[in-house]
Design an enzyme around this catalytic site. Sequence first.
Site, short mmCIF file in Angstrom:
data_model
loop_
_atom_site.label_atom_id
_atom_site.label_comp_id
_atom_site.label_asym_id
_atom_site.label_seq_id
_atom_site.Cartn_x
_atom_site.Cartn_y
_atom_site.Cartn_z
CE1 TYR A 181 -3.72 2.39 0.37
CE2 TYR A 181 -2.74 3.07 2.45
CZ TYR A 181 -3.67 3.26 1.44
OH TYR A 181 -4.54 4.31 1.50
CG ASN A 183 0.61 3.27 4.63
OD1 ASN A 183 0.83 2.14 4.22
ND2 ASN A 183 -0.37 3.52 5.50
CE LYS A 184 1.63 -1.56 5.01
NZ LYS A 184 0.37 -0.85 4.72
CG HIS A 185 9.72 0.91 4.79
ND1 HIS A 185 8.78 1.64 5.50
CD2 HIS A 185 10.79 0.78 5.62
CE1 HIS A 185 9.27 1.92 6.70
NE2 HIS A 185 10.48 1.42 6.80
CB ILE A 186 8.46 -1.83 -1.12
CG1 ILE A 186 9.93 -1.99 -0.76
CG2 ILE A 186 8.24 -2.17 -2.60
CD1 ILE A 186 10.42 -3.42 -0.85
#
Length: 381
Positions: A181, A183-186
């Site tokens: 999603y 807001n994730k690091h990837i």
Amino acid sequence: MVAFIPVNEPLINGNEKKYLCECIDTGWISSEGPFVKEFEQKMSMLVGRKYGIAVSSGTAALEVAVQALGIGEGDEVIMPAFTIISCAMAVTKVGAVPVLVDSDLTSWNMDVDEIEAKITSKTKAIMMVHLYGLPVEVSKVTELAERYNLKIIEDAAEMHGQTYNGRKCGSFGDISTFSFYSNKHITTGEGGMVVTDDIELAERSRMLRNLCFRKDVRYMHDEISDNYRFTNLQAAVGLAQLERLNEFIEKKRQMGRYYTDRLKGISGLILPIEETEYADNIYWVYGMVLDKDIPIDNRTVQKLLAEEGIGSRTFFWCIHEQPVYQNQGLFQKEKYPKAEYLARKGFYVPSGLALTEEKMEKVVSGVRKVMNKIYMLKENS
């Protein structure tokens, strides 16, 4: 003048555009494109797993994982009371029962010392959900799973690149899941992945993500499943993001240190811990918790921060307090006081990778101003 600061701003200034143009130029935009397999291979290699199966979301990954393990009607799955509803939905969707445990107030993860008392003859798995930046105390969970012959579903949605005692999160479950999603690091916008070392679970996961097509005859189905496919366009973005993961992790940790240095000492505010004996905080987001004696909840803080031009988001709401499950008669009279405290008092501030130091300083100033307002309200009440 800094405008309103959203809670998340992704950083997508690497090779994303280049790889997306390749998708468009070649016509490979569907789930059949070559970037999908490459992303699966590189993501699974990152966490030391043999197989990766890309799916349409982190929720889809959890649903595939539960179904791949054969969990079904009447089975019990132990999980944290404090987590996103996707974890419980994946279990209740197949007719199984979520069995909840309370939280640890230091790490905000599930209290692993409460798990064993919840194990019954119906227990089939433990869903180990790593939350907000620090992993669950994995060794205690794996020991219980081995002793009672239980499966582990590891939700590493927020743990891209995080480790437990030097070993990558996402490598501990019989089957593990990630979310991509925004807001994730990837990030791939939306998207997720199932990873495992078990070839049978991998093959079953691939079938489940694609409507359970039979291998021998297309458009013929012995089971019902959803369309959880992941597109070549998403995979192209994911590959570009994966190339920079180490850079992103270091930036997140720098942001965490920046916030902590400037917010420490504010009365009534509990900041995230920087490390445990088994992991350094990866700061998926920068969360904080109001002291118990603060007379307002996180939703009020969210409104006050918005007045200062700062986006924020409350922590997850507890599974046992979700109206949809209450209306179904689940979790009646169950109480998990530490989880309830986190759900009511926890929130996080802008933490996206594109956040500048100027914007972070505005966030710090806004948090201080809001906490001063709260103390004035407290003294006048």
